[in-house]
Design a protein around this motif. Structure first.
Motif, mmCIF file in Angstrom:
data_model
loop_
_atom_site.group_PDB
_atom_site.id
_atom_site.type_symbol
_atom_site.label_atom_id
_atom_site.label_comp_id
_atom_site.label_asym_id
_atom_site.label_seq_id
_atom_site.Cartn_x
_atom_site.Cartn_y
_atom_site.Cartn_z
ATOM 1 N N ARG A 48 0.763 -0.992 -0.010
ATOM 2 C CA ARG A 48 0.209 0.021 0.011
ATOM 3 C C ARG A 48 0.862 1.189 -0.128
ATOM 4 O O ARG A 48 1.670 1.135 0.710
ATOM 5 C CB ARG A 48 -0.830 -0.058 1.232
ATOM 6 C CG ARG A 48 -2.087 1.027 1.290
ATOM 7 C CD ARG A 48 -2.738 0.931 2.316
ATOM 8 N NE ARG A 48 -1.923 1.072 3.614
ATOM 9 C CZ ARG A 48 -2.377 0.937 5.051
ATOM 10 N NH1 ARG A 48 -3.764 0.327 5.164
ATOM 11 N NH2 ARG A 48 -1.545 0.916 6.072
ATOM 12 N N SER A 79 0.649 5.654 -0.049
ATOM 13 C CA SER A 79 -0.166 6.825 0.342
ATOM 14 C C SER A 79 0.246 8.021 -0.424
ATOM 15 O O SER A 79 1.534 8.019 -0.714
ATOM 16 C CB SER A 79 0.045 7.303 1.978
ATOM 17 O OG SER A 79 -0.510 6.231 2.830
ATOM 18 N N ALA A 105 -5.438 7.378 4.283
ATOM 19 C CA ALA A 105 -3.849 7.118 4.293
ATOM 20 C C ALA A 105 -3.893 7.483 5.912
ATOM 21 O O ALA A 105 -3.913 8.441 6.697
ATOM 22 C CB ALA A 105 -3.285 8.395 3.727
ATOM 23 N N TRP A 137 -5.190 13.083 1.303
ATOM 24 C CA TRP A 137 -4.474 12.088 1.222
ATOM 25 C C TRP A 137 -5.201 10.613 1.183
ATOM 26 O O TRP A 137 -6.050 10.664 1.776
ATOM 27 C CB TRP A 137 -3.290 12.017 2.420
ATOM 28 C CG TRP A 137 -2.319 12.938 2.285
ATOM 29 C CD1 TRP A 137 -2.365 14.431 2.864
ATOM 30 C CD2 TRP A 137 -1.084 12.835 1.722
ATOM 31 N NE1 TRP A 137 -1.054 15.140 2.469
ATOM 32 C CE2 TRP A 137 -0.452 13.965 1.999
ATOM 33 C CE3 TRP A 137 -0.506 11.954 1.095
ATOM 34 C CZ2 TRP A 137 0.865 13.947 1.183
ATOM 35 C CZ3 TRP A 137 0.655 11.876 0.458
ATOM 36 C CH2 TRP A 137 1.462 13.215 0.736
ATOM 37 N N ALA A 196 -4.802 6.170 0.571
ATOM 38 C CA ALA A 196 -3.826 5.224 0.472
ATOM 39 C C ALA A 196 -4.465 4.052 -0.444
ATOM 40 O O ALA A 196 -5.465 3.868 -0.383
ATOM 41 C CB ALA A 196 -3.643 4.335 1.946
#
Length: 113
Positions: free
Chosen positions: A45, A47, A68, A76, A78
């Motif tokens: 993952r 971000s 995120a 933001w 993710a």
């Protein structure tokens, strides 16, 4: 996109620096001293910052992204590499890079090449 491909893509962007300020297993990419991507090694993952915070919220609400961790709201998100195709991951990374770079002072932007 694999984690190695994400690392290579982020490292290839002009003026980018990579560091591990939060520990050996957290990769952080910056442009002009500002974070544009962050990835915990082994998580799959990454971000990133969206240009439009409302769009980021929409991506989260429809399940294309998650919140995120440890980063402020304000765009933001993710994204999980195995949930998106390579082109979309590359797009998200590039958009984040461009968004953060565009908000840097002009004199800093000029010095980045």
């Amino acid at each position: 996109m694999t984690e190695d491909q994400i690392v290579a893509f982020c490292d290839s962007l002009p003026g980018t620096t990579r560091s591990q300020p939060f520990g050996a297993d957290i990769e952080v990419w910056k442009i002009g001293g500002k974070i544009f991507a962050l990835m915990a090694t082994g998580s799959g993952r990454v971000s990133v910052k969206c240009a439009d915070p409302d769009y980021a919220e929409m991506l989260i609400s429809v399940g294309r992204a998650g919140k995120a961790p440890y980063l402020p709201r304000g765009g933001w998100i993710a994204v999980t590499a195995h949930d998106l195709d390579d082109d979309e991951i590359a797009h998200r990374l590039r958009e984040s890079y461009d968004t953060v770079r565009s908000r840097l002072p002009r004199r800093v932007q000029r010095g980045l090449g």
